[in-house]
Design a protein around this motif. Structure first.
Motif, PDB file in Angstrom:
ATOM      1  N   LEU A  57       0.824  -1.206   0.000  1.00  0.00           N
ATOM      2  CA  LEU A  57       0.000   0.000   0.000  1.00  0.00           C
ATOM      3  C   LEU A  57       0.861   1.261   0.000  1.00  0.00           C
ATOM      4  N   LEU A  58       1.931   1.234   0.774  1.00  0.00           N
ATOM      5  CA  LEU A  58       2.820   2.393   0.807  1.00  0.00           C
ATOM      6  C   LEU A  58       3.510   2.586  -0.541  1.00  0.00           C
ATOM      7  N   ALA A  59       3.882   1.488  -1.190  1.00  0.00           N
ATOM      8  CA  ALA A  59       4.484   1.581  -2.528  1.00  0.00           C
ATOM      9  C   ALA A  59       3.468   2.087  -3.552  1.00  0.00           C
ATOM     10  N   ALA A  60       2.217   1.651  -3.438  1.00  0.00           N
ATOM     11  CA  ALA A  60       1.173   2.140  -4.346  1.00  0.00           C
ATOM     12  C   ALA A  60       0.952   3.635  -4.154  1.00  0.00           C
ATOM     13  N   ASN A  61       0.996   4.098  -2.902  1.00  0.00           N
ATOM     14  CA  ASN A  61       0.872   5.532  -2.644  1.00  0.00           C
ATOM     15  C   ASN A  61       2.023   6.300  -3.258  1.00  0.00           C
ATOM     16  N   ALA A  62       3.230   5.780  -3.110  1.00  0.00           N
ATOM     17  CA  ALA A  62       4.401   6.468  -3.660  1.00  0.00           C
ATOM     18  C   ALA A  62       4.333   6.529  -5.184  1.00  0.00           C
ATOM     19  N   LEU A  63       3.972   5.430  -5.827  1.00  0.00           N
ATOM     20  CA  LEU A  63       3.871   5.423  -7.287  1.00  0.00           C
ATOM     21  C   LEU A  63       2.754   6.336  -7.784  1.00  0.00           C
ATOM     22  N   SER A  64       1.624   6.312  -7.102  1.00  0.00           N
ATOM     23  CA  SER A  64       0.516   7.182  -7.507  1.00  0.00           C
ATOM     24  C   SER A  64       0.878   8.648  -7.337  1.00  0.00           C
ATOM     25  N   SER A  81      -0.464  12.410   1.515  1.00  0.00           N
ATOM     26  CA  SER A  81       0.208  12.519   2.819  1.00  0.00           C
ATOM     27  C   SER A  81      -0.692  12.015   3.940  1.00  0.00           C
ATOM     28  N   LEU A  82      -1.985  12.320   3.885  1.00  0.00           N
ATOM     29  CA  LEU A  82      -2.897  11.806   4.909  1.00  0.00           C
ATOM     30  C   LEU A  82      -3.084  10.292   4.787  1.00  0.00           C
ATOM     31  N   LEU A  83      -3.171   9.785   3.572  1.00  0.00           N
ATOM     32  CA  LEU A  83      -3.342   8.351   3.374  1.00  0.00           C
ATOM     33  C   LEU A  83      -2.111   7.576   3.832  1.00  0.00           C
ATOM     34  N   THR A  84      -0.924   8.075   3.516  1.00  0.00           N
ATOM     35  CA  THR A  84       0.307   7.416   3.937  1.00  0.00           C
ATOM     36  C   THR A  84       0.488   7.498   5.447  1.00  0.00           C
ATOM     37  N   THR A  85       0.138   8.629   6.035  1.00  0.00           N
ATOM     38  CA  THR A  85       0.217   8.761   7.494  1.00  0.00           C
ATOM     39  C   THR A  85      -0.719   7.788   8.184  1.00  0.00           C
ATOM     40  N   PHE A  86      -1.925   7.630   7.638  1.00  0.00           N
ATOM     41  CA  PHE A  86      -2.871   6.667   8.206  1.00  0.00           C
ATOM     42  C   PHE A  86      -2.320   5.248   8.145  1.00  0.00           C
ATOM     43  N   LEU A  98       0.569   4.855  10.661  1.00  0.00           N
ATOM     44  CA  LEU A  98       0.083   4.803  12.044  1.00  0.00           C
ATOM     45  C   LEU A  98      -0.653   3.504  12.341  1.00  0.00           C
ATOM     46  N   LEU A  99      -1.386   2.986  11.364  1.00  0.00           N
ATOM     47  CA  LEU A  99      -2.073   1.708  11.557  1.00  0.00           C
ATOM     48  C   LEU A  99      -1.066   0.572  11.692  1.00  0.00           C
ATOM     49  N   ALA A 100      -0.026   0.591  10.873  1.00  0.00           N
ATOM     50  CA  ALA A 100       1.021  -0.431  10.995  1.00  0.00           C
ATOM     51  C   ALA A 100       1.722  -0.313  12.343  1.00  0.00           C
ATOM     52  N   ASN A 101       1.963   0.895  12.811  1.00  0.00           N
ATOM     53  CA  ASN A 101       2.579   1.102  14.115  1.00  0.00           C
ATOM     54  C   ASN A 101       1.670   0.601  15.234  1.00  0.00           C
ATOM     55  N   HIS A 102       0.369   0.848  15.106  1.00  0.00           N
ATOM     56  CA  HIS A 102      -0.586   0.377  16.110  1.00  0.00           C
ATOM     57  C   HIS A 102      -0.624  -1.147  16.156  1.00  0.00           C
ATOM     58  N   GLU A 126      -6.119   7.394  17.587  1.00  0.00           N
ATOM     59  CA  GLU A 126      -4.967   8.134  17.067  1.00  0.00           C
ATOM     60  C   GLU A 126      -4.561   7.615  15.697  1.00  0.00           C
ATOM     61  N   SER A 127      -4.702   6.336  15.476  1.00  0.00           N
ATOM     62  CA  SER A 127      -4.338   5.764  14.187  1.00  0.00           C
ATOM     63  C   SER A 127      -5.328   6.146  13.099  1.00  0.00           C
ATOM     64  N   LEU A 128      -6.601   6.292  13.450  1.00  0.00           N
ATOM     65  CA  LEU A 128      -7.640   6.596  12.468  1.00  0.00           C
ATOM     66  C   LEU A 128      -7.822   8.087  12.220  1.00  0.00           C
ATOM     67  N   SER A 129      -7.178   8.936  13.004  1.00  0.00           N
ATOM     68  CA  SER A 129      -7.398  10.382  12.864  1.00  0.00           C
ATOM     69  C   SER A 129      -7.032  10.922  11.478  1.00  0.00           C
ATOM     70  N   PRO A 130      -5.934  10.498  10.823  1.00  0.00           N
ATOM     71  CA  PRO A 130      -5.701  11.006   9.458  1.00  0.00           C
ATOM     72  C   PRO A 130      -6.783  10.581   8.473  1.00  0.00           C
ATOM     73  N   LEU A 131      -7.366   9.402   8.670  1.00  0.00           N
ATOM     74  CA  LEU A 131      -8.427   8.947   7.785  1.00  0.00           C
ATOM     75  C   LEU A 131      -9.680   9.806   7.957  1.00  0.00           C
ATOM     76  N   ILE A 132      -9.981  10.199   9.182  1.00  0.00           N
ATOM     77  CA  ILE A 132     -11.135  11.060   9.444  1.00  0.00           C
ATOM     78  C   ILE A 132     -10.920  12.430   8.809  1.00  0.00           C
ATOM     79  N   VAL A 133      -9.713  12.973   8.944  1.00  0.00           N
ATOM     80  CA  VAL A 133      -9.399  14.259   8.315  1.00  0.00           C
ATOM     81  C   VAL A 133      -9.495  14.140   6.795  1.00  0.00           C
ATOM     82  N   LEU A 134      -9.071  13.019   6.246  1.00  0.00           N
ATOM     83  CA  LEU A 134      -9.148  12.797   4.799  1.00  0.00           C
ATOM     84  C   LEU A 134     -10.590  12.752   4.322  1.00  0.00           C
ATOM     85  N   VAL A 135     -11.452  12.080   5.058  1.00  0.00           N
ATOM     86  CA  VAL A 135     -12.866  12.015   4.683  1.00  0.00           C
ATOM     87  C   VAL A 135     -13.488  13.411   4.735  1.00  0.00           C
ATOM     88  N   VAL A 136     -13.159  14.184   5.754  1.00  0.00           N
ATOM     89  CA  VAL A 136     -13.671  15.559   5.845  1.00  0.00           C
ATOM     90  C   VAL A 136     -13.154  16.397   4.677  1.00  0.00           C
TER      91      VAL A 136
END
Length: 137
Positions: free
Chosen positions: A52-59, A93-98, A101-105, A115-125
């Motif tokens: 997923l992180l590689a897909a984000n970087a390529l995109s 940046s928000l998707l990669t941070t999410f 953080l999820l992998a860290n959790h 705390e792990s889902l907060s970037p996803l909530i900001v992204l949806v907003v």
């Protein structure tokens, strides 16, 4: 239902190639996660989220090329190209941070799930604000 998906794709403003790339990254991540859960192997969750992180970087890379090409072209306004570039920067940046953080959790368990889902909530907003702003233009 098709109209709703069309509007969602329009609001996120990604190319079809990005959706294919993200889908492939998601499938590979699910496959890696099933390997981690079935075996007694000591895989890291960061390794599981690597597709997923590689897909984000390529995109993000391909979208940056698109933004630069839009800036060079004279038919497209500079304002719309910069607006698209800022949106791509915020989105990835928000998707990669999410994902990080999820992998860290999952790896350590030190952070809460909120705390792990907060970037996803900001992204949806941000997607909702972009969608409403696009409807008002």
């Amino acid at each position: 239902m098709t109209l709703a998906f069309y509007h969602l794709f329009w609001a996120v403003h990604l190319e079809p190639f990005d959706y294919i790339l993200q889908g492939l990254g998601l499938v590979l991540t699910v496959v890696f996660a099933s390997l981690v859960s079935t075996e007694n192997a000591t895989y890291s969750w960061y390794l599981v989220f690597l597709p997923l992180l590689a897909a984000n970087a390529l995109s993000a890379y391909f979208q940056t090329i698109v933004v630069f090409r839009l800036l060079v072209r004279s038919e497209v306004s500079t304002r719309s190209a910069i607006k698209r570039g800022v949106w791509i920067l915020i989105f990835y940046s928000l998707l990669t941070t999410f994902e990080a953080l999820l992998a860290n959790h999952l790896e350590t368990g030190n952070t809460s799930l909120a705390e792990s889902l907060s970037p996803l909530i900001v992204l949806v907003v941000a997607i909702i604000v972009r969608f409403i702003g696009g409807l008002l233009e």
